[in-house]
Enzyme design. Sequence first.
Site, PDB file in Angstrom:
ATOM      1  CE  LYS A  67      -4.048  -1.951   2.131  1.00  0.00           C
ATOM      2  NZ  LYS A  67      -4.874  -1.958   3.561  1.00  0.00           N
ATOM      3  CG  ASP A 104      -8.001   0.165   3.652  1.00  0.00           C
ATOM      4  OD1 ASP A 104      -8.990  -0.660   3.206  1.00  0.00           O
ATOM      5  OD2 ASP A 104      -7.046  -0.058   3.900  1.00  0.00           O
TER       6      ASP A 104
HETATM    7  P1  NAP Z   1       0.945  -2.652   9.641  1.00  0.00           P
HETATM    8  O1  NAP Z   1       1.098  -1.294   9.008  1.00  0.00           O
HETATM    9  O2  NAP Z   1       2.242  -3.556   9.360  1.00  0.00           O
HETATM   10  O3  NAP Z   1       0.999  -2.240  11.475  1.00  0.00           O
HETATM   11  C1  NAP Z   1       1.151  -3.417  11.849  1.00  0.00           C
HETATM   12  C2  NAP Z   1       0.727  -2.919  13.546  1.00  0.00           C
HETATM   13  O4  NAP Z   1       0.309  -4.091  14.281  1.00  0.00           O
HETATM   14  C3  NAP Z   1       1.526  -1.974  14.091  1.00  0.00           C
HETATM   15  O5  NAP Z   1       0.940  -0.919  14.965  1.00  0.00           O
HETATM   16  C4  NAP Z   1       2.510  -3.089  15.063  1.00  0.00           C
HETATM   17  O6  NAP Z   1       3.227  -2.474  16.138  1.00  0.00           O
HETATM   18  C5  NAP Z   1       1.318  -4.076  15.344  1.00  0.00           C
HETATM   19  N1  NAP Z   1       2.141  -5.382  15.807  1.00  0.00           N
HETATM   20  C6  NAP Z   1       2.425  -6.242  14.967  1.00  0.00           C
HETATM   21  N2  NAP Z   1       2.834  -7.225  15.440  1.00  0.00           N
HETATM   22  C7  NAP Z   1       2.497  -7.084  16.972  1.00  0.00           C
HETATM   23  C8  NAP Z   1       2.633  -7.840  17.990  1.00  0.00           C
HETATM   24  N3  NAP Z   1       3.192  -8.976  18.081  1.00  0.00           N
HETATM   25  N4  NAP Z   1       2.206  -7.164  19.291  1.00  0.00           N
HETATM   26  C9  NAP Z   1       1.450  -5.988  19.312  1.00  0.00           C
HETATM   27  N5  NAP Z   1       1.448  -5.051  18.300  1.00  0.00           N
HETATM   28  C10 NAP Z   1       2.047  -5.809  17.085  1.00  0.00           C
HETATM   29  O7  NAP Z   1      -0.443  -3.344   9.191  1.00  0.00           O
HETATM   30  P2  NAP Z   1      -1.769  -2.455   8.919  1.00  0.00           P
HETATM   31  O8  NAP Z   1      -1.913  -2.361   7.615  1.00  0.00           O
HETATM   32  O9  NAP Z   1      -1.974  -1.532   9.829  1.00  0.00           O
HETATM   33  O10 NAP Z   1      -2.691  -3.650   9.068  1.00  0.00           O
HETATM   34  C11 NAP Z   1      -3.327  -4.078  10.414  1.00  0.00           C
HETATM   35  C12 NAP Z   1      -4.295  -5.075  10.364  1.00  0.00           C
HETATM   36  O11 NAP Z   1      -5.417  -4.753   9.695  1.00  0.00           O
HETATM   37  C13 NAP Z   1      -3.927  -6.391   9.543  1.00  0.00           C
HETATM   38  O12 NAP Z   1      -4.040  -7.634  10.026  1.00  0.00           O
HETATM   39  C14 NAP Z   1      -4.608  -6.321   8.145  1.00  0.00           C
HETATM   40  O13 NAP Z   1      -4.877  -7.341   7.440  1.00  0.00           O
HETATM   41  C15 NAP Z   1      -5.833  -5.668   8.847  1.00  0.00           C
HETATM   42  N6  NAP Z   1      -6.660  -4.762   7.594  1.00  0.00           N
HETATM   43  C16 NAP Z   1      -8.009  -5.218   7.473  1.00  0.00           C
HETATM   44  C17 NAP Z   1      -8.776  -4.422   6.529  1.00  0.00           C
HETATM   45  C18 NAP Z   1     -10.197  -4.945   6.293  1.00  0.00           C
HETATM   46  O14 NAP Z   1     -10.762  -4.381   5.113  1.00  0.00           O
HETATM   47  N7  NAP Z   1     -10.755  -5.801   6.842  1.00  0.00           N
HETATM   48  C19 NAP Z   1      -8.168  -3.513   5.868  1.00  0.00           C
HETATM   49  C20 NAP Z   1      -6.675  -3.088   6.117  1.00  0.00           C
HETATM   50  C21 NAP Z   1      -6.149  -3.722   7.156  1.00  0.00           C
HETATM   51  P3  NAP Z   1       4.650  -1.745  16.017  1.00  0.00           P
HETATM   52  O15 NAP Z   1       4.413  -0.390  15.519  1.00  0.00           O
HETATM   53  O16 NAP Z   1       4.956  -1.962  17.324  1.00  0.00           O
HETATM   54  O17 NAP Z   1       5.352  -2.691  14.988  1.00  0.00           O
END
Ligand code: NAP
Length: 280
Positions: A67, A104
């Site tokens: 993205k 989103d």
């Molecule tokens: P991202 O940019 O990679 O951010 C990941 C986040 O998760 C960060 O805040 C990270 O914290 C945290 N994290 C990862 N592993 C962790 C752990 N073991 N313990 C605590 N925190 C942890 O991902 P994103 O794009 O924001 O997406 C987040 C989720 O939303 C994903 O699962 C994605 O599939 C979902 N999503 C769903 C939709 C939908 O349409 N339903 C749309 C968009 C996203 P740090 O900053 O400390 O690394």
Amino acid sequence: MKPDCYAVVGNPIGHSLSPRIHMLFAAQTNQSMVYEARLGRPGHFAEDVRHWFRTGLRGLNVTVPFKEEAFRLVDRRTARAQRAGAVNTVWAEADGTLTGDNTDGTGFLRDLRIRLDLDLADREILILGAGGATRGLLEPLLAEAPARLVIANRTPARAVALVESFAQLAGTTQLEASGLASIPDGPYDLLINATAAGLGTHGLSLPPGLLAGTSLAYDLVYGPASRPFLDWAREQGAGSVTDGLGMLVEQAAESFTAWRGVRPDTTPVLRELRETLDTP
Ligand code: NAP
């Protein structure tokens, strides 16, 4: 005439429900189109996407982990994509240049408002996570004028940075950052899990007291992967819980509307997906 071609790119991509969702929208609205899943190649994303559009692709959805790369690749961005810092929807203009959008946040809000009938004015919201998804949610959430919005993240500095960059949109909302171990006391009306982690041994460890009988717990993840968080939320006394399937369908509908100029009805599509997906 050949149908118009659309695709979703990600890596991995085999699990994506987007082809199914968009083909259901197309059948419902009589659009002549195909929609396929394409595996993105790290290091070749921009080159591949430009080639696809040069050879006839009409529109593209972008998912993890591309993205931010899509944001840099496009020639212009909608205001909401600009603020989200990420692009999940691309289309080609008549002159061949590419426009990027981010659906989103709007998809999430439509799911909350239309399906869950939740009014966020004067409510207290806690978001876990400070990644791309949270960034996309902040503007539409703040536009609802909640009383308080706390962003709690494993790496607190990322939550602080988000609070700083969205401060000018906060209006009357008390916008705060915290670490996961120092979340201000609840209960919250809405708790959103926007982390890429589940609950448990290698996942989140959250304090008690964040939820009450009037709270909604919302996991952006959908299907069986959301079970640990939603089970935890139920144990903590949440009045209602939901996974992110509704958001997935709503953000897809926003993309489809931008591409085809016709808005599909999301209710029967969500119902059909729920019938086949193992959801908590
Ligand atoms: P991202 O940019 O990679 O951010 C990941 C986040 O998760 C960060 O805040 C990270 O914290 C945290 N994290 C990862 N592993 C962790 C752990 N073991 N313990 C605590 N925190 C942890 O991902 P994103 O794009 O924001 O997406 C987040 C989720 O939303 C994903 O699962 C994605 O599939 C979902 N999503 C769903 C939709 C939908 O349409 N339903 C749309 C968009 C996203 P740090 O900053 O400390 O690394």
